[in-house]
Design a protein around this motif. Structure first.
Motif, mmCIF file in Angstrom:
data_model
loop_
_atom_site.group_PDB
_atom_site.id
_atom_site.type_symbol
_atom_site.label_atom_id
_atom_site.label_comp_id
_atom_site.label_asym_id
_atom_site.label_seq_id
_atom_site.Cartn_x
_atom_site.Cartn_y
_atom_site.Cartn_z
ATOM 1 N N HIS A 50 0.886 -1.164 0.000
ATOM 2 C CA HIS A 50 0.000 0.000 0.000
ATOM 3 C C HIS A 50 0.921 1.210 0.000
ATOM 4 N N PHE A 51 0.845 1.980 -1.067
ATOM 5 C CA PHE A 51 1.654 3.191 -1.189
ATOM 6 C C PHE A 51 0.778 4.405 -0.910
ATOM 7 N N LEU A 52 1.328 5.353 -0.182
ATOM 8 C CA LEU A 52 0.696 6.651 -0.007
ATOM 9 C C LEU A 52 1.647 7.688 -0.579
ATOM 10 N N PHE A 53 1.180 8.385 -1.594
ATOM 11 C CA PHE A 53 1.957 9.444 -2.232
ATOM 12 C C PHE A 53 1.348 10.784 -1.856
ATOM 13 N N ILE A 54 2.186 11.724 -1.451
ATOM 14 C CA ILE A 54 1.752 13.109 -1.276
ATOM 15 C C ILE A 54 2.495 13.914 -2.333
ATOM 16 N N ILE A 55 1.712 14.583 -3.176
ATOM 17 C CA ILE A 55 2.260 15.265 -4.342
ATOM 18 C C ILE A 55 2.026 16.760 -4.192
ATOM 19 N N ARG A 56 3.096 17.498 -4.365
ATOM 20 C CA ARG A 56 3.020 18.961 -4.289
ATOM 21 C C ARG A 56 3.785 19.565 -5.467
ATOM 22 N N ASN A 57 3.192 20.545 -6.066
ATOM 23 C CA ASN A 57 3.822 21.248 -7.192
ATOM 24 C C ASN A 57 4.258 20.290 -8.299
ATOM 25 N N GLY A 58 3.471 19.248 -8.525
ATOM 26 C CA GLY A 58 3.740 18.329 -9.616
ATOM 27 C C GLY A 58 4.851 17.330 -9.378
ATOM 28 N N LEU A 59 5.312 17.211 -8.120
ATOM 29 C CA LEU A 59 6.384 16.274 -7.789
ATOM 30 C C LEU A 59 6.022 15.474 -6.541
ATOM 31 N N LEU A 60 6.615 14.293 -6.410
ATOM 32 C CA LEU A 60 6.436 13.498 -5.201
ATOM 33 C C LEU A 60 7.109 14.216 -4.040
ATOM 34 N N HIS A 61 6.369 14.445 -2.984
ATOM 35 C CA HIS A 61 6.907 15.109 -1.803
ATOM 36 C C HIS A 61 7.121 14.099 -0.671
ATOM 37 N N ASN A 62 6.185 13.184 -0.510
ATOM 38 C CA ASN A 62 6.296 12.097 0.459
ATOM 39 C C ASN A 62 5.840 10.809 -0.209
ATOM 40 N N VAL A 63 6.570 9.738 0.048
ATOM 41 C CA VAL A 63 6.177 8.417 -0.428
ATOM 42 C C VAL A 63 6.302 7.468 0.753
ATOM 43 N N LYS A 64 5.191 6.834 1.105
ATOM 44 C CA LYS A 64 5.193 5.833 2.165
ATOM 45 C C LYS A 64 4.823 4.491 1.555
ATOM 46 N N GLU A 65 5.643 3.497 1.814
ATOM 47 C CA GLU A 65 5.451 2.152 1.269
ATOM 48 C C GLU A 65 5.186 1.198 2.420
ATOM 49 N N PHE A 66 3.941 0.765 2.551
ATOM 50 C CA PHE A 66 3.565 -0.162 3.605
ATOM 51 C C PHE A 66 3.552 -1.572 3.029
ATOM 52 N N THR A 67 4.232 -2.510 3.695
ATOM 53 C CA THR A 67 4.296 -3.892 3.230
ATOM 54 C C THR A 67 4.724 -4.794 4.371
ATOM 55 N N ASP A 68 4.547 -6.081 4.192
ATOM 56 C CA ASP A 68 5.014 -7.090 5.138
ATOM 57 C C ASP A 68 6.499 -7.315 4.865
ATOM 58 N N THR A 69 7.341 -7.124 5.847
ATOM 59 C CA THR A 69 8.785 -7.244 5.630
ATOM 60 C C THR A 69 9.281 -8.695 5.618
ATOM 61 N N ALA A 70 8.521 -9.631 6.186
ATOM 62 C CA ALA A 70 8.984 -11.025 6.282
ATOM 63 C C ALA A 70 9.259 -11.646 4.915
ATOM 64 N N PRO A 71 8.381 -11.506 3.911
ATOM 65 C CA PRO A 71 8.705 -12.096 2.603
ATOM 66 C C PRO A 71 9.971 -11.519 1.978
ATOM 67 N N ALA A 72 10.228 -10.243 2.168
ATOM 68 C CA ALA A 72 11.421 -9.613 1.613
ATOM 69 C C ALA A 72 12.680 -10.166 2.282
ATOM 70 N N ILE A 73 12.647 -10.295 3.590
ATOM 71 C CA ILE A 73 13.797 -10.819 4.313
ATOM 72 C C ILE A 73 14.116 -12.232 3.827
ATOM 73 N N GLU A 74 13.096 -13.050 3.682
ATOM 74 C CA GLU A 74 13.286 -14.433 3.236
ATOM 75 C C GLU A 74 13.802 -14.499 1.806
ATOM 76 N N ALA A 75 13.219 -13.724 0.904
ATOM 77 C CA ALA A 75 13.582 -13.801 -0.511
ATOM 78 C C ALA A 75 14.975 -13.237 -0.800
ATOM 79 N N PHE A 76 15.353 -12.156 -0.133
ATOM 80 C CA PHE A 76 16.595 -11.484 -0.454
ATOM 81 C C PHE A 76 17.793 -11.953 0.376
ATOM 82 N N GLN A 77 17.558 -12.811 1.361
ATOM 83 C CA GLN A 77 18.695 -13.256 2.186
ATOM 84 C C GLN A 77 19.671 -14.048 1.337
#
Length: 125
Positions: free
Chosen positions: A97-124
């Motif tokens: 789930h991404f939350l983008f806050i856009i100001r003046n036509g550019l990304l100002h804040n980007v929040k990336e919500f995800t489960d970290t367990a699959p990433a830890i397992e896959a990239f180890q």
């Protein structure tokens, strides 16, 4: 239904990430943009680009499937399913789930919500 410039910008950013085109993705962010991810917290644009520069070479192919987009002015929320074939021969799948806050036509804040367990397992190693 008309597609807003903010919505298009958020989806363009995700398309560049999917393609592994970090320079193009970072051009969409303001110089003072803040990126947030679980386990990393807030990162400025340079730190986030450095993080992705370390991760992207481990990804052979990536597919991001947009499941939904909600817009409220400068706030764009995007639900995404992701799948990636990694160079270590693993497959990494996750939901985002991404939350983008856009100001003046550019990304100002980007929040990336995800489960970290699959990433830890896959990239180890």
């Amino acid at each position: 239904m008309q597609t807003s410039p903010n919505r298009l910008l958020a989806l363009e950013y995700l398309a560049f990430i999917e393609a592994g085109d970090l320079p193009a993705a970072m051009k969409l962010a303001s110089d003072d943009a803040v990126f947030w991810m679980p386990n990393t917290g807030d990162m400025d644009k340079a730190a986030f680009a450095g993080f992705l520069s370390a991760v992207l070479p481990a990804i052979r192919t990536m597919k991001l499937t947009i499941r939904g987009v909600t817009e409220d002015g400068e706030r764009i929320a995007v639900e995404v399913d992701g799948s990636a074939e990694l160079t270590n021969e693993r497959v990494y799948k996750n939901h985002y789930h991404f939350l983008f806050i856009i100001r003046n036509g550019l990304l100002h804040n980007v929040k990336e919500f995800t489960d970290t367990a699959p990433a830890i397992e896959a990239f180890q190693p």
